[in-house]
Design a protein around this motif. Structure first.
Motif, short mmCIF file in Angstrom:
data_model
loop_
_atom_site.label_atom_id
_atom_site.label_comp_id
_atom_site.label_asym_id
_atom_site.label_seq_id
_atom_site.Cartn_x
_atom_site.Cartn_y
_atom_site.Cartn_z
N LEU A 27 4.61 95.47 -11.33
CA LEU A 27 4.58 96.39 -10.85
C LEU A 27 7.22 95.70 -10.52
O LEU A 27 6.74 94.70 -10.02
CB LEU A 27 4.72 96.03 -9.74
CG LEU A 27 4.67 97.40 -8.33
CD1 LEU A 27 4.58 99.27 -8.94
CD2 LEU A 27 4.25 98.03 -6.96
N VAL A 28 7.92 96.56 -9.96
CA VAL A 28 8.62 96.43 -9.89
C VAL A 28 9.06 96.82 -8.16
O VAL A 28 8.66 98.01 -8.42
CB VAL A 28 10.58 96.69 -10.86
CG1 VAL A 28 11.32 96.39 -10.65
CG2 VAL A 28 9.55 96.20 -12.65
N ILE A 29 9.76 96.07 -7.61
CA ILE A 29 10.50 96.26 -6.23
C ILE A 29 12.09 96.41 -5.93
O ILE A 29 12.25 95.20 -6.82
CB ILE A 29 9.52 95.46 -4.83
CG1 ILE A 29 8.07 95.79 -5.67
CG2 ILE A 29 10.04 96.73 -4.21
CD1 ILE A 29 7.41 94.99 -4.17
N ASP A 30 12.39 96.98 -5.73
CA ASP A 30 14.48 97.06 -5.63
C ASP A 30 14.45 98.39 -4.93
O ASP A 30 14.27 99.46 -5.47
CB ASP A 30 14.47 97.26 -7.48
CG ASP A 30 15.52 96.48 -7.66
OD1 ASP A 30 15.97 95.94 -7.23
OD2 ASP A 30 16.54 97.87 -7.45
N GLU A 31 15.32 97.86 -4.21
CA GLU A 31 16.44 99.08 -3.60
C GLU A 31 16.96 99.43 -4.40
O GLU A 31 18.29 98.56 -4.35
CB GLU A 31 16.91 98.43 -2.47
CG GLU A 31 17.55 99.47 -1.63
CD GLU A 31 18.05 98.67 0.16
OE1 GLU A 31 18.09 99.33 0.94
OE2 GLU A 31 17.86 97.49 -0.05
N PRO A 32 17.28 100.45 -4.90
CA PRO A 32 18.57 101.29 -5.58
C PRO A 32 20.08 100.84 -4.60
O PRO A 32 19.85 101.18 -3.30
CB PRO A 32 18.20 103.09 -5.87
CG PRO A 32 16.57 102.64 -6.08
CD PRO A 32 16.33 101.95 -4.95
N LYS A 33 20.68 100.52 -5.42
CA LYS A 33 22.13 99.62 -4.78
C LYS A 33 23.06 99.65 -5.61
O LYS A 33 23.29 99.16 -6.15
CB LYS A 33 22.10 98.48 -4.32
CG LYS A 33 22.71 97.69 -3.30
CD LYS A 33 22.69 96.79 -3.30
CE LYS A 33 23.81 96.06 -1.70
NZ LYS A 33 23.71 94.98 -1.11
#
Length: 363
Positions: free
Chosen positions: A29-35
């Motif tokens: 599972l990847v957790i990332d805030e698009p930026k």
């Protein structure tokens, strides 16, 4: 469900590590805030097997280049899209002294696979200023990093394997089985946060230096050869139809993501030293690289919390380094090998113990 891994961050390092782990049958599972202006997304994606003014082969280049080629080629086949563009790099000599420095090194046979030609005077290519000549470096190129990240992220989102949100450290719990995050459980968590690791309470002790880099997009009135990448103080990457990416600056003092006029002026001036053709600046971006004191990446498991690891610090060499080092790190996480000392965070464990001492923390 208990995931094998949670990967925090989907820049270049995190995306390639997540893909590598998944390719081996792990649940990730990847957790990332698009930026939009992350360092990976604004980078030109350069792969250069020769390091800087010292005319040295990049660290581990004979291993890193084939692994990078294989990884990007596989993605291109999978997505039916060109992502990595193989281009020679014309390294232009700035002075006769620089030319002499190279000539003293060029007799070494180890260069044979990487240097296809040495020019001691101009190659007389229209639009190019190279009075002292230069060297043509092979096995280079550039990656459309933003396209690769978008393709991988879209696939993860479609499979419900990505949380497009900011990782909240206060929600992380360490358990006997691994970690828990907002009721999501995993056996292991890897932080691939780029420069943001300086704010990570588990890994803030690592000697990572946020380094701002700015790049320009320019349009030339008359296109000069797009058949190679140019390098003389800056890189000039051809994007086609007279469009080029110029970069990059290095700023350790102001690690923010704001574009600046001085940087635009510096890049424009260095571009004018490569070509006298007129050009128009059509884009300007800034990002923050995760640079490390000894210029080697940071990988390894926390000295006291075995559920947590870090994979970071590739700076401007991520396109070259990340594919092989992701494989190597995945092997280490699976207990199949020991991490090479050059990248292992154990080389900085003394900083960890100083950190917890000054923070009055328990090890």
């Amino acid at each position: 469900m208990i995931y094998d891994f949670i990967v925090v961050g989907h820049g270049l390092a995190g995306a390639i590590l997540a893909e590598t782990l998944r390719s081996r049958g792990n649940t990730v599972l990847v957790i990332d805030e698009p930026k939009a202006n992350s360092a990976s997304r604004v980078a030109a994606g350069l792969l250069n097997p020769v390091a800087g003014k010292r005319f040295a082969k990049s660290w581990l280049v004979d291993t890193l280049v084939p692994a990078a080629d294989a990884f990007y080629d596989a993605l291109e086949v999978r997505y039916g899209r060109e992502l990595f563009f193989h281009k020679p790099i014309y390294k232009i000599f700035s002075t006769i002294e620089e030319q002499n420095t190279w000539m003293a090194k060029s007799a070494d046979d180890t260069w044979n696979d990487y240097i296809s030609a040495t020019h001691t005077q101009t190659i007389n290519q229209p639009g190019i200023e190279d009075p002292f000549g230069g060297i043509m470096i092979e096995k280079g190129g550039f990656l459309h990093v933003y396209d690769m990240l978008d393709l991988l992220a879209e696939e993860l989102l479609q499979q419900n394997l990505m949380l497009p949100e900011r990782f909240e450290m206060k929600e992380l719990e360490l358990t006997e089985e691994g970690v828990s995050y907002k009721n999501i459980k995993a056996k292991h968590l890897v932080f691939c946060e780029g420069y943001q690791v300086i704010n990570n309470p588990y890994f803030a002790w690592l000697p990572l230096q946020p380094t701002k880099g700015e790049v320009l997009e320019v349009q030339t009135e008359q296109n000069f050869s797009p058949e190679c990448i140019y390098n003389k103080g800056v890189y000039v990457v051809p994007e086609g139809a007279g469009r080029f990416i110029i970069g990059a600056t290095y700023d350790w003092r102001n690690p923010d993501e704001e574009i600046t006029e001085p940087a635009a002026g510096e890049l424009s001036e260095k571009f004018r030293q490569i070509t006298k053709k007129d050009f128009e600046v059509t884009g300007h971006w800034a990002g923050i690289r995760p640079a490390v004191r000894d210029r080697k990446p940071l990988a390894g498991t926390h000295p006291n919390y075995k559920q947590l690891s870090v994979f970071n610090g590739m700076g401007s060499k991520g396109v070259l380094m990340a594919p092989y080092l992701s494989q190597h790190f995945a092997d280490a996480l699976a207990g199949q090998t020991e991490l090479m000392p050059d990248i292992h965070i154990s080389r900085y464990f003394s900083l960890y113990y100083d950190y917890i001492k000054h923070q009055n923390l328990q090890p």
